[in-house]
Design an enzyme around this catalytic site. Structure first.
Site, PDB file in Angstrom:
ATOM      1  N   ARG A 177    -125.914 -32.221  62.251  1.00 35.30           N
ATOM      2  CA  ARG A 177    -125.149 -31.690  61.122  1.00 35.30           C
ATOM      3  C   ARG A 177    -126.076 -31.701  59.913  1.00 35.30           C
ATOM      4  NH1 ARG A 177    -121.890 -35.637  63.677  1.00 35.30           N
ATOM      5  NH2 ARG A 177    -119.986 -34.781  64.634  1.00 35.30           N
ATOM      6  N   LYS A 203    -120.755 -38.962  61.728  1.00 28.21           N
ATOM      7  CA  LYS A 203    -119.391 -39.141  61.244  1.00 28.21           C
ATOM      8  C   LYS A 203    -118.883 -40.529  61.590  1.00 28.21           C
ATOM      9  CE  LYS A 203    -117.521 -34.428  61.070  1.00 28.21           C
ATOM     10  NZ  LYS A 203    -116.469 -33.530  61.577  1.00 28.21           N
ATOM     11  N   HIS A 271    -124.681 -24.610  60.102  1.00 23.41           N
ATOM     12  CA  HIS A 271    -123.922 -25.280  61.165  1.00 23.41           C
ATOM     13  C   HIS A 271    -123.951 -24.473  62.459  1.00 23.41           C
ATOM     14  CE1 HIS A 271    -121.325 -28.595  62.279  1.00 23.41           C
ATOM     15  NE2 HIS A 271    -120.503 -27.753  62.871  1.00 23.41           N
ATOM     16  N   ARG A 274    -126.411 -25.765  64.904  1.00 19.54           N
ATOM     17  CA  ARG A 274    -125.924 -26.872  65.743  1.00 19.54           C
ATOM     18  C   ARG A 274    -125.130 -26.326  66.933  1.00 19.54           C
ATOM     19  NH1 ARG A 274    -123.932 -32.366  65.825  1.00 19.54           N
ATOM     20  NH2 ARG A 274    -121.671 -32.484  66.146  1.00 19.54           N
ATOM     21  N   HIS A 297    -120.095 -36.323  69.413  1.00 16.35           N
ATOM     22  CA  HIS A 297    -118.660 -36.082  69.487  1.00 16.35           C
ATOM     23  C   HIS A 297    -117.955 -37.318  70.047  1.00 16.35           C
ATOM     24  CE1 HIS A 297    -119.130 -31.408  69.703  1.00 16.35           C
ATOM     25  NE2 HIS A 297    -119.136 -31.859  68.466  1.00 16.35           N
ATOM     26  N   TYR A 306    -117.692 -25.527  74.092  1.00 16.79           N
ATOM     27  CA  TYR A 306    -118.922 -24.769  74.331  1.00 16.79           C
ATOM     28  C   TYR A 306    -118.946 -24.146  75.724  1.00 16.79           C
ATOM     29  CZ  TYR A 306    -120.522 -26.754  69.983  1.00 16.79           C
ATOM     30  OH  TYR A 306    -120.624 -27.096  68.663  1.00 16.79           O
TER      31      TYR A 306
END
Length: 325
Positions: A177, A203, A271, A274, A297, A306
């Site tokens: 990110r 995150k 982004h 990514r 994730h 994806y």
């Protein structure tokens, strides 16, 4: 950007239509999210904005300043009326759902503080949002974006060109990110010309290891050699023209210029690199669980989107190449 402490200011300055006890409660809630839940500043800003909009709507809807007592007395129909207004304002289901999540978070906080039962919020369903597929770049386009040669025509200092290329190369080469790339320090820089690993802070303040291919490590080293600023090991790896922390907006603007120069669609954002990292790995036989770890994730279901992108690409090839399609 407003900090959580700002929400202790008088109601007429920040939240028209909210009673003083409500303004104070919002301030406590945001401080709780920032210190206890460790939410990012951007998430705090979005949650605070959603609750301010909700309280502004309630003031008009109820015809009075919204107090904590009024909040506890709400019915599900009041919450549904707010969602209907946001839909009429043109918000998509995803944004409406986020707004409801923010308001629910605030209501749960008030319950824990003993401000009454906030049953109205649990009784309302979250709007269903359609699955929005990531829009990765084609492999050739991604390679062009991260190439410094694509910027040779720009009237920009060589070190800035090298810096932007290095940042974009990290986003595509390691799936970072933009906040993760710009959060790196000088001491985190990989060894030039060697394949290695980086430890990044993602995150939820979670760290993970990501690979750095030799070409990306070389791009970072090229930038560091050209950078005119004398920087210590704890200084930012990527700096602005005044030597301070590089703003994400600078990289976004660099990407906008590249879109025009290379004829790329509006979806070609930092982004998207990514997304491209994940999609191209999957297309080359990458394992979904491994890609989940590389992206950071929390849930595999987030990464599974994806697979739909890769299937969509395969169908396009089939439709364009099969003689009976």
């Amino acid at each position: 950007m407003a900090s959580p402490a700002d929400f202790s200011a008088p109601a007429d300055l920040l939240m028209p239509g909210a009673a003083a006890d409500m303004v104070a409660a919002v301030g406590r809630w945001l401080r709780y999210l920032g210190t206890e839940k460790r939410l990012s500043p951007k998430t705090l800003e979005a949650y605070g904005r959603d609750v301010r909009v909700f309280l502004g709507f309630l003031a008009s809807h109820l015809g009075e300043n919204v107090s904590l007592a009024a909040m506890a007395g709400l019915h599900p129909r009041d919450v549904r009326a707010f969602l209907a207004r946001r839909r009429a304002d043109g918000l998509e289901a995803r944004s409406i759902g986020r707004a409801l999540a923010a308001v629910r978070s605030f209501s749960r906080f008030l319950e824990r503080e003993g401000e009454g039962r906030m049953a109205a919020f649990a009784a309302v369903r979250t709007p269903k949002a359609g699955t929005r597929l990531p829009r990765p770049l084609a492999i050739g386009a991604a390679r062009q974006v991260v190439s410094a040669e694509a910027r040779d025509h720009e009237d920009t200092a060589p070190w800035v060109i090298a810096r932007d290329s290095a940042v974009l190369a990290l986003l595509y080469g390691s799936g970072l990110r933009i906040s993760e790339a710009l959060g790196l320090r000088q001491k985190d820089a990989p060894k030039p010309g060697e394949q290695g690993q980086l430890t990044v802070l993602g995150k939820g303040q979670k760290t993970r290891q990501v690979p750095v291919i030799a070409k990306v490590a070389t791009a970072i080293d090229d930038y560091r050699k050209l950078c005119p600023w004398s920087l210590g090991p704890d200084d930012p790896l990527f700096v602005g023209v005044k030597g301070g922390q590089l703003s994400p907006r600078i990289i976004q603007l660099a990407m906008e210029r590249l879109r025009g120069a290379l004829g790329l669609p509006a979806s070609a954002t930092p982004h998207a690199l990514r997304h491209s990292f994940a999609t191209h790995l999957l297309g080359r036989g990458g394992d979904l669980r491994s890609i989940q770890e590389l992206l950071g994730h929390a849930s595999l279901s987030t990464t599974q989107v994806y697979t739909a992108v890769d299937t969509a690409a395969l169908m396009k090839v089939y439709e364009s190449a099969h003689p009976r399609a």
